[in-house]
Design an enzyme around this catalytic site. Structure first.
Site, short mmCIF file in Angstrom:
data_model
loop_
_atom_site.label_atom_id
_atom_site.label_comp_id
_atom_site.label_asym_id
_atom_site.label_seq_id
_atom_site.Cartn_x
_atom_site.Cartn_y
_atom_site.Cartn_z
N GLY A 1 3.24 -4.49 -27.91
CA GLY A 1 3.27 -3.09 -27.50
C GLY A 1 4.34 -2.26 -28.17
CE LYS B 1 -0.69 -9.01 -27.78
NZ LYS B 1 -0.40 -8.89 -26.33
N GLY C 1 -1.89 -4.72 -10.41
CA GLY C 1 -2.28 -4.08 -11.67
C GLY C 1 -1.71 -4.76 -12.90
NE ARG D 1 -17.37 2.65 -25.22
CZ ARG D 1 -16.94 1.62 -24.49
NH1 ARG D 1 -17.80 0.89 -23.80
NH2 ARG D 1 -15.67 1.31 -24.44
#
Lengths: 438, 438
Positions: B137, B208, B190, B49
């Protein structure tokens, strides 16, 4: 709409349980399969050993049955080999390829013994060779390893790939029963063959370990390269020892990359091992199979499902059949075998593992020192030692030493155990088992 | 040896965490990938970007970074889109295809919203579109559904496909803590974003579910077709109620074929549900993902692994990249989307499910009869009822009715619960949750 292309000709070799399931699913799903492939599949023949058996339950034209497999494979686009064993399966597959047919097979013994020559023939004739059903039945595992993880680097594959032995070990774990009575029970329930040797002695799992190792490590590993120990040495007290450790005993097919002084090699082996109950493989119960894969990028993966049975195996066969048919329609070729890495296969002595050892020892001072010295003489580091004193049936105190080692070469570990058995202070080595998955 | 063919040109769109992992793995494994593909891969550009950010850690030539993605996609054989979101990702993918590039993407939002037009464009331009990384994933799940099970008939897919919510529900189950403090803890560790809406409200899982439904049932299902309930309604007492039942609470993406009076339809939904501890999905802990597949032939399968993270996601991207590259080398095309079955998507009311309902009721006779009548008025059959009388903080007796139903339409079940709440004898509906996986 254009005129539809001629159907793809499918020849089935073998009219047993899996062949029956494949035939039935091919017929029942004919319209769906045509949509998914872009071309209709047509069964052009089913080769059986003996003519005349009534197979009207399959609902196929009786004239499709033939005892002439040699002729049948010359007039098919795709040959599905479900005979098993080395010959005549190998000869028929090679002949099919010479005549331009792609081949789908469930034949683990053949792939594990001589996969290289089949792959070479497939490449030479520009045809596909698929064999998903040869390992872990219905579980998609070869395609994920070959395709999904093609951009990753696999470090280790640990599989519960034999349903019979998993059923037996799980039942022993649950009931506390011994091996032989549990095998008998498994036979009565249909989970073990009348002659359970191939399963119980680990031959079946070893063939699958060879196939998994070859694919995972882009090398050629055949059955004879795989170190094999079955479950006949596993007794109720090993199961008990595992439970005391928070573990369970599984027959594992282990394929791993091992760094040695001479470079990276492959350890391919089948043996019973303790794994912690917290490991995903520990929860694989009854006759289910599962394959645990450790990859550099993907991390830990597990694939779980039914490892045998007519319909589950047929599902894997049909998945391959659709893939092979699609490449016939769209052109190109499916991914072949790759053995570019050409890693050497290590001996069992070079494998790196951990041992759990239970010893029945004299209850006097100096015993622990003597035992510990043996480990250190072989550079084997001890992770935990537990000493228990119990009173035996005669009222005499008996001491048990339970030792879990850190990782060491199997050569060092087994030499240590051999020498422990010779120590005066050691009455008996009551249980020795490798520990994996921690 | 012939002269090696020119390398395949790979353009990466997106320089974030996954892009970094993909770049690093492409470089580290360049020789291996060349062997597996039969052609070298060359990164011809990385669209970011903003220019000027230091990316020297990736070890790529700084001149490869560009802010002109529109130009980059015109000079690649394979474009890897890791920008995410709808635009500019969609425009860039379509532009890449127009210029003859195959596309690998991890973009679940785009695939779920507008997969159909991407697939149409891929077919039109004769290129491949792969997106394994968009669901779960690192876990190979789309390829097994699309390829391995291509000869089977899938009845149901149940996925734990959002790591954040699984971490939160698992922590609630372990600690007994409430939702919001657990989400805060997940954020601190996290496992949850600063704005956790997309995960907690089920948007991520719904995308999904759309992708899984489309592939499993050869139909077109988009995000807006998926019924979505997040976990914000799940409290500590729901978790406790599940534990009392021998269950655990998971946020599930459920895709199933349902037979209705009008024929077969698809139920695609995301909601929290109780599943028995004996179900393989119950043992999926922390932020792990798993997808459970029920197929006609294969039976029950489960695929387990890490659902997020740079390297796991990159592993899936690279698997697709190798597949796409192989078809470039060998010719042909990978399997495209198939939507021939064209099954309708049902409303949530038409879904067939089971309910667990806990009611705080008056401790007097006739209450059970009144409650049972409400169920029967809606033709909902009760499987088990348990009545408990406890003493509340003021010393007054309080009665709890815990009801588990047999399968019924969600419309009938939710109408029943609505009316139960209106009964005089019912003080409060303390927990309502669907029960799956039994």
């Amino acid at each position: 709409m254009t005129t539809p292309a001629a159907p793809l000709r499918v020849a089935l070799l073998g009219g047993g349980t899996v062949g029956g399931s494949v035939t039935r699913m091919l017929l029942e799903q004919a319209d769906d399969l045509e949509q998914r492939i872009g071309r209709r599949l047509e069964i052009v023949g089913i080769a059986v050993r003996r003519a005349g058996r009534d197979r009207s339950d399959l609902g196929v034209d009786p004239s499709l049955f033939t005892t002439d497999a040699q002729e049948l494979v010359t007039r098919a686009d795709i040959v599905v080999e479900l005979i098993g064993g080395i010959e005549p399966a190998r000869g028929l597959i090679l002949r099919a390829m010479e005549h331009g047919a792609s081949v789908v097979t469930a034949n683990k013994a053949l792939l594990a013994e001589d996969g290289a020559s089949l792959h070479t023939a497939a490449a030479e004739h520009g045809v596909d060779l698929y064999y998903e059903a040869s390992v872990a039945g219905a579980i998609p595992i070869l395609r994920p390893i070959r395709d999904s993880l093609a951009g990753d680097s696999i470090n280790r594959v640990i599989g519960i790939v034999n349903g019979t032995t998993n059923f037996v070990l799980d039942a022993m774990d649950t009931t506390g029963a011994g091996l032989f009575e549990t095998v008998e029970r498994a036979q009565a329930l249909g989970y073990a063959e009348a002659d359970p040797t191939a399963d119980v002695e680990g031959f079946d799992a070893a063939a699958k370990a060879a196939i998994l190792s070859s694919l995972a490590f882009h090398s050629r590993v055949s059955t004879e390269d795989v170190h094999r120990e079955g479950i006949t040495g596993v007794g109720a007290r090993d199961i008990q020892a595992a439970q005391d450790m928070g573990c369970t005993v599984k027959l594992l097919a282990i394929c791993e990359k091992v760094a040695t002084a001479d470079g990276t090699g492959i350890s391919a082996r089948v043996h019973p091992a303790m794994i912690p109950l917290t490991h995903p493989l520990a929860s694989v119960r009854e006759a289910y199979n599962a394959v645990f894969v450790e990859a550099e990028g993907a991390g830990d993966l597990m694939f779980y499902g039914q490892g045998a049975g007519g319909d589950p195996t047929a599902s894997a066969v049909l998945g391959d059949l659709v893939a092979v048919a699609r490449t016939r329609v769209t052109g190109g070729r499916g991914p072949g075998a790759s053995s570019y890495a050409n890693l050497p296969v290590l001996s069992m002595g070079q494998a790196v593992t951990r041992y759990h050892v239970s010893l029945d020892v004299e209850d006097r001072s100096g015993v622990l020192a003597a035992v510990a010295t043996k480990f250190s003489e072989h550079d084997v580091s001890i992770e935990t030692v537990r000493q228990q004193v119990v009173t035996d049936d005669d009222g005499a105190p008996r001491a048990t030493l339970i030792i879990v080692t850190h990782a060491a070469t199997d050569a060092a570990l087994s030499a240590t155990v051999d020498e422990l058995a010779q120590l005066d202070a050691v009455n008996e080595v009551t249980s020795v088992m490798r520990v994996e998955g921690s």
